[in-house]
Scaffold this motif. Structure first.
Motif, PDB file in Angstrom:
ATOM      1  N   SER A 272      12.791  50.922   9.024  1.00  0.00           N
ATOM      2  CA  SER A 272      11.477  51.568   8.977  1.00  0.00           C
ATOM      3  C   SER A 272      11.016  51.882  10.399  1.00  0.00           C
ATOM      4  O   SER A 272      10.966  50.986  11.244  1.00  0.00           O
TER       5      SER A 272
ATOM      6  N   SER B 128       7.898  52.924  11.234  1.00  0.00           N
ATOM      7  CA  SER B 128       6.554  52.352  11.406  1.00  0.00           C
ATOM      8  C   SER B 128       6.545  50.846  11.201  1.00  0.00           C
ATOM      9  O   SER B 128       5.708  50.147  11.761  1.00  0.00           O
TER      10      SER B 128
ATOM     11  N   THR C  69       5.703  50.744   5.997  1.00  0.00           N
ATOM     12  CA  THR C  69       5.821  51.472   4.730  1.00  0.00           C
ATOM     13  C   THR C  69       5.732  50.495   3.555  1.00  0.00           C
ATOM     14  O   THR C  69       6.497  49.526   3.462  1.00  0.00           O
TER      15      THR C  69
HETATM   16  C1  G6P Z   1       6.992  59.050   5.790  1.00  0.00           C
HETATM   17  C2  G6P Z   1       7.389  59.849   7.011  1.00  0.00           C
HETATM   18  C3  G6P Z   1       8.896  59.926   7.130  1.00  0.00           C
HETATM   19  C4  G6P Z   1       9.499  58.558   7.145  1.00  0.00           C
HETATM   20  C5  G6P Z   1       9.057  57.760   5.922  1.00  0.00           C
HETATM   21  C6  G6P Z   1       9.433  56.302   6.047  1.00  0.00           C
HETATM   22  O1  G6P Z   1       7.318  59.750   4.653  1.00  0.00           O
HETATM   23  O2  G6P Z   1       6.860  61.135   6.910  1.00  0.00           O
HETATM   24  O3  G6P Z   1       9.228  60.578   8.335  1.00  0.00           O
HETATM   25  O4  G6P Z   1      10.891  58.661   7.153  1.00  0.00           O
HETATM   26  O5  G6P Z   1       7.630  57.794   5.801  1.00  0.00           O
HETATM   27  O6  G6P Z   1       8.683  55.774   7.099  1.00  0.00           O
HETATM   28  P1  G6P Z   1       9.116  54.515   7.919  1.00  0.00           P
HETATM   29  O7  G6P Z   1       8.005  54.290   8.894  1.00  0.00           O
HETATM   30  O8  G6P Z   1       9.226  53.376   6.955  1.00  0.00           O
HETATM   31  O9  G6P Z   1      10.419  54.802   8.558  1.00  0.00           O
END
Ligand code: G6P
Length: 605
Positions: free
Chosen positions: A344, A346, A349
């Motif tokens: 992830s 971020s 998620t």
């Molecule tokens: C959102 C973003 C994507 C990302 C996904 C997972 O949909 O727009 O770019 O791949 O979330 O996010 P993460 O932070 O868990 O990688």
């Protein structure tokens, strides 16, 4: 691309400009140059290739002067050569430029008719010639620059320096970024705040159409209509500079361009000091692991699918991948010999976090592959591996994707080592190969102009297909996602061999089909699938290296990629698919960094 810098200083400016250009070198390194005014006289030094060449030249041929401009070039008009290198000089003016002067041919013809000769093939030199022409007509440097700017079409950031003027610099921006830095009795110009970061924290961002007359006493800024403009003075600290657009039009462009540096830094972090061994935490131990589960959402999920090939190939480790939102509601069968990896950017998620919580206590170990070190997933996994991509602001993930791939690749190597599948020598070879990755990524970035042309042609379509085999299949999925999310063109990715099981019905002469096919052991098979598309008049665009393109025969469109070791191909081919989506979005005028209906961090399920 191209980076520009200007300094009206209190000391010799050439070393200061050189240093600032280093921070802009990610924007291009086909050639570099600096011009200064010293005791009223304009002089310059230019070299082909990277800044280090200019730096070497300056040792032997120093360039004194307290006023100067500098440039690092990513060639557009005119091949990389010393004569095409900036600064361009004509008469009493020198100019550096980032962008493209679209009407330069007409202007050049006009100047030629007036008897003024050009020495280079660049669009930029025409600007210098025009200013010189205006000055020859009796205009002051400021009038000559203003009159010239009014005639230029296209996108540009420009900085001018004049013979006989020790305390004058003119900057202008239209389309390409330019900032003014305010020092103590010194003034600066730069393509971005980062370039000026150690020189000053006080930055003025020029707006579209602005131009500025700069002396050591300050800057007078004028808007496109020639009115005096008040632009705010911002304080940009280095850490803040890391989250600005860095001179790019969009965060996405900046983040795509950052990939060589990001991967280089991540390699330094995760390898031993002499780069001969992995330096992953000791908890990342696959010796007794009998199955690996990789869970993620969005782009992270495609990184997981790609890494599966590596864990199987390099470590012989059974590996499964899952979308977090599905995984959490299944009843996955887990044992204490399993390990689970949560990818992830971020680290926040919701579905991925819930999936992590679901497996806690059921598996031997949970590993996070995370960009934000303080995030929930980083904190809750047994061990969190940082991908070190730095702030990723654009919603569409780019540098985090390749940085995730890198950490997953290193994990696969570790698994190979722990499970006795990779000898110390083989591991060392792989690590050595990885050292070439930043350079290969740069070579892929160098294809931007060609990709932009392809994307322009793509911009009018409503559908597109991507296909690939092996690790190029998940990359095809990621390519389709990138295109969909920022350009709103409907796109799908397919395993090359799967096309004939249904999707081939979509092929007609209007359907672009992007074939991701480095010349590897699967190449011939992919080319056969491509022939099936060509036979149905699909608009094939083949991304391959020179050997592959030569072997593939005639195709409507192609992109020549650098030759890459097969294991590194997914990283390198990620660049053109990102750039393709970016330029298609630009051409369609969509909101690149903040596409409709999306969010960067998805904290609801
Ligand atoms: C959102 C973003 C994507 C990302 C996904 C997972 O949909 O727009 O770019 O791949 O979330 O996010 P993460 O932070 O868990 O990688």
């Amino acid at each position: 691309m191209c980076g520009i810098v200007g300094v009206l200083g209190t000391h010799q400016v050439a070393p200061i400009i050189l240093d600032a250009l280093r921070r802009l070198e990610y924007r291009g390194y086909d050639s570099a140059g600096i011009a200064t005014v010293n005791e009223g006289l304009l002089d310059r030094r230019r070299t082909l290739g990277k800044l280090v060449n200019l730096s070497d030249l300056l040792v032997h041929e120093p360039l004194p002067g307290r006023a100067g401009i500098g440039h690092t070039r990513w060639a557009t008009h005119g091949a990389p050569s010393v004569s095409n290198a900036h600064p361009h000089r004509n008469g009493r003016v020198a100019v550096v430029h980032n962008g493209i002067i679209e009407n330069f041919r007409a202007l050049r013809a006009e100047m030629a008719a007036a008897g003024l000769i050009h020495e280079s093939e660049t669009d930029t030199e025409t600007v210098a010639v025009l200013v010189r022409h205006n000055m020859d007509q009796g205009m002051t440097p400021v009038e000559a620059a203003r009159t010239t700017l009014a005639r230029l079409e296209g996108a540009f950031a420009l900085a001018f320096l004049f013979e006989g003027e020790n305390d004058l610099m003119i900057g202008a921006r239209k389309g390409s970024p330019l900032v003014i830095g305010h020092g103590e009795g010194e003034m600066f110009l730069g393509s971005d705040a980062l370039a000026l970061a150690p020189l000053t924290e006080r930055i003025t961002y020029l707006e579209e159409g602005d131009w500025a007359v700069i002396t050591r006493a300050g800057a007078e800024i004028f808007d496109a209509q020639g009115r005096r403009a008040n632009r705010a003075l911002a304080r940009v600290r280095l850490d803040q500079a890391a989250v600005d657009k860095g001179g790019h039009r969009h965060f996405m462009a900046k983040e795509i361009a950052e990939q060589p540096a990001v991967l280089g830094a991540a390699l330094n972090f995760h390898l031993s000091e002499d780069k001969s061994a992995l330096a992953l935490p000791e908890e990342v131990d696959f010796a007794t692991c009998d199955r690996l589960t990789l869970v993620a959402c969005g782009t992270g999920f495609y990184a997981a699918q790609l890494a599966k090939y590596w864990f199987e190939q390099l470590a012989g480790l059974p590996c499964e991948t899952d979308i977090a939102s599905e995984y959490r509601y299944r009843q996955p069968v887990l044992t204490r010999q399993n390990m689970a990896v949560f990818i992830s950017q971020s680290g926040e998620t919701a579905d991925t976090l819930a999936a992590l919580r679901h497996v806690q206590g059921q598996v031997a170990r949970s590993i996070g592959v995370i960009n934000v070190p303080s995030s929930s997933i980083a904190r809750e996994t047994d061990v969190a591996l940082p991908i070190l991509a730095g702030p990723e602001i654009s919603v569409a993930s780019t540098k985090a994707f390749t940085a995730q791939l890198l950490v997953l690749f290193l994990m696969a190597l570790k698994a190979g080592q722990d499970r006795g599948r990779l000898s110390t020598e083989q591991l060392a070879e792989h690590l050595q190969m990885l050292q070439t990755l930043p350079g290969l990524m740069r070579a892929a970035l160098d294809r931007e102009e060609e990709i932009a042309t392809l994307a322009h042609e793509l911009a009018g379509v409503e559908h597109a297909l991507f296909m690939g085999r092996g690790p190029m299949y998940p990359l095809a999925l990621e390519a389709a996602l990138k295109l969909k999310e920022i350009s709103y063109i409907h796109a799908e990715g397919y395993a090359s061999g799967e096309l004939k099981h249904g999707p081939i019905a979509l092929i007609d002469e209007a359907m672009p089909v992007f074939v991701l096919a480095p010349r590897d052991e699967l190449f011939a098979k992919t080319v056969s699938n491509m022939q099936e598309v060509l036979a149905r008049h699909g608009q094939v665009v083949l991304f391959s290296d020179r050997t592959g393109l030569a072997e593939a025969g005639a195709v409507p469109h192609s992109l020549a990629m650098p030759e890459v070791p097969p294991l590194l191909a997914p990283f390198v081919y990620a660049v053109p698919v990102q750039l393709l989506a970016y330029h298609a979005a630009l051409a369609r005028g969509t909101d690149v960094d903040q596409p409709r209906n999306l969010a960067k961090s998805v904290t609801v399920e």
